[in-house]
Scaffold this active site. Structure first.
Site, PDB file in Angstrom:
ATOM      1  N   HIS A  81       2.205  -6.605   0.533  1.00  0.00           N
ATOM      2  CA  HIS A  81       3.209  -5.808  -0.150  1.00  0.00           C
ATOM      3  C   HIS A  81       4.574  -6.057   0.490  1.00  0.00           C
ATOM      4  O   HIS A  81       4.663  -6.596   1.593  1.00  0.00           O
ATOM      5  CB  HIS A  81       2.867  -4.320  -0.069  1.00  0.00           C
ATOM      6  CG  HIS A  81       2.509  -3.865   1.318  1.00  0.00           C
ATOM      7  ND1 HIS A  81       1.208  -3.821   1.781  1.00  0.00           N
ATOM      8  CD2 HIS A  81       3.276  -3.462   2.360  1.00  0.00           C
ATOM      9  CE1 HIS A  81       1.188  -3.417   3.027  1.00  0.00           C
ATOM     10  NE2 HIS A  81       2.437  -3.186   3.424  1.00  0.00           N
ATOM     11  N   ASP A  86      -1.717  -8.433   7.936  1.00  0.00           N
ATOM     12  CA  ASP A  86      -1.855  -7.022   7.613  1.00  0.00           C
ATOM     13  C   ASP A  86      -2.691  -6.850   6.350  1.00  0.00           C
ATOM     14  O   ASP A  86      -2.451  -7.508   5.338  1.00  0.00           O
ATOM     15  CB  ASP A  86      -0.457  -6.420   7.418  1.00  0.00           C
ATOM     16  CG  ASP A  86      -0.484  -4.925   7.226  1.00  0.00           C
ATOM     17  OD1 ASP A  86      -0.974  -4.228   8.119  1.00  0.00           O
ATOM     18  OD2 ASP A  86       0.010  -4.454   6.177  1.00  0.00           O
ATOM     19  N   GLU A 140      -6.449  -8.235   9.960  1.00  0.00           N
ATOM     20  CA  GLU A 140      -6.722  -6.818  10.204  1.00  0.00           C
ATOM     21  C   GLU A 140      -7.850  -6.375   9.270  1.00  0.00           C
ATOM     22  O   GLU A 140      -7.618  -5.808   8.208  1.00  0.00           O
ATOM     23  CB  GLU A 140      -5.475  -5.960   9.965  1.00  0.00           C
ATOM     24  CG  GLU A 140      -5.697  -4.489  10.280  1.00  0.00           C
ATOM     25  CD  GLU A 140      -4.822  -3.557   9.462  1.00  0.00           C
ATOM     26  OE1 GLU A 140      -4.844  -2.353   9.737  1.00  0.00           O
ATOM     27  OE2 GLU A 140      -4.128  -4.016   8.536  1.00  0.00           O
TER      28      GLU A 140
END
Length: 321
Positions: free
Chosen positions: A127, A210, A240
């Protein structure tokens, strides 16, 4: 297939740095953004305030870090953003000016490498933010924006700030401040690949990714690995992912993951009933209930059997992040 992972990671001791809260430069720098609005350093931080930590401060602390015995640094996001944690990326090619911008990062990277300290950056590629140029263009031009297919727009007018209305575009975890990329768009895919290549070519030693499990586009992370490794075969790619990560650890995607399957049982064994439940019941790595040696040994043995040994050697084993 033969699984290959970076040799240096197998002997690495990482130190995680949250730049806003780590260190301010003691020596004045020409290109350092200063403000009388920084929060007082010794007081507890607030949700949206800035302490004013920067990369010049990290440079001044490298001797201290080296004395600790570390030989790798993982930075939480450092790209230009409008949040102290910088998971709201504005520009993936610019280091945040509060941190000292690109000049400070270049100097820090050079100084770290002179001490044989590797540097891994946080790649927030699921994002962006409302301030990201392409999304901002949609805010300004609505359905006429040429960047419309970069995100997942569901209605008009776009409700980016009005909390009284439901968000009408896809944001990570439903957060409208974090519009989620449309990774099925070839332009988005290429944009992210080029960012990854740019900073590896610049000299970073790897990417921590991420929430990579949110990216569902087939082959995305395989291409990411191929393009990063083509520049530096020893670059570290760590995702992650909190649970069973065999889907990403087949040798074609990540070199390792943030190993919460190690963290949870280890905390449960070493801390036992001293774990503060209100702090751990939300996250999904389960450092509770207390474990005794037998149960702990069984969990670690099961973990050791989960992945190839070459992968086990390059997991990012942590107790806290």
């Amino acid at each position: 297939m033969i699984v290959q992972t970076p040799d240096w990671v197998k002997h690495a001791v990482f130190y995680q740095i949250f730049p806003d809260r780590f260190a301010q430069a003691a020596i004045p720098r020409k290109k350092l953004l200063s403000s009388d609005r920084w929060e007082q350093w010794d007081l507890p931080p607030s949700l949206q305030g800035y302490k004013g930590g920067n990369l010049w401060g990290v440079i001044e602390q490298l001797d201290y870090l080296q004395d600790l015995g570390i030989n790798a640094i993982y930075f939480t996001p450092i790209f230009q953003s409008a949040s102290n944690h910088r998971y709201h990326t504005h520009d993936y090619y610019q280091i945040d000016p509060i941190l000292g911008g690109n000049p400070a990062f270049e100097e820090m990277l050079k100084a770290a490498h002179q001490r044989n300290i590797k540097v891994v950056l946080d790649g927030v590629f699921n994002h962006a933010s409302r301030g990201f140029f392409q999304f901002h263009d949609i805010l300004e031009n609505g359905p006429h924006s040429p960047w419309l297919d970069w995100f997942k727009i569901e209605g008009w007018p776009l409700s980016a700030y009005d909390g009284s209305k439901p968000a009408n575009y896809v944001g990570w975890a439903g957060i409208r401040a974090l519009p989620q990329f449309n990774h099925d768009n070839p332009q988005v895919r290429e944009f992210i690949m080029e960012i990854a290549e740019y900073w590896v070519d610049f000299g970073i030693d790897g990417w921590r990714l991420d929430v990579p499990f949110e990216v569902k586009t087939p082959g995305f992370w395989k291409e990411f690995r191929e393009r990063v490794k083509a520049i530096n075969p020893e670059a570290y790619i760590v995702g992650e992912v909190w649970g069973d990560s065999r889907e990403w650890l087949d040798g074609t995607q990540f070199d390792g993951v943030m190993n919460y399957l190690f963290a949870g049982p280890t905390i449960a064994f070493t801390a036992g009933d001293r774990v503060k439940m209100e702090l751990v019941e939300g996250p999904s790595y389960f450092p509770y209930p207390p474990l005794f040696a037998k149960e702990y040994g069984e969990k670690i043995q099961a973990l050791l059997e989960l992945y190839p040994w070459e992968i086990q050697l390059t997991q990012l084993n942590l107790l806290d992040s």
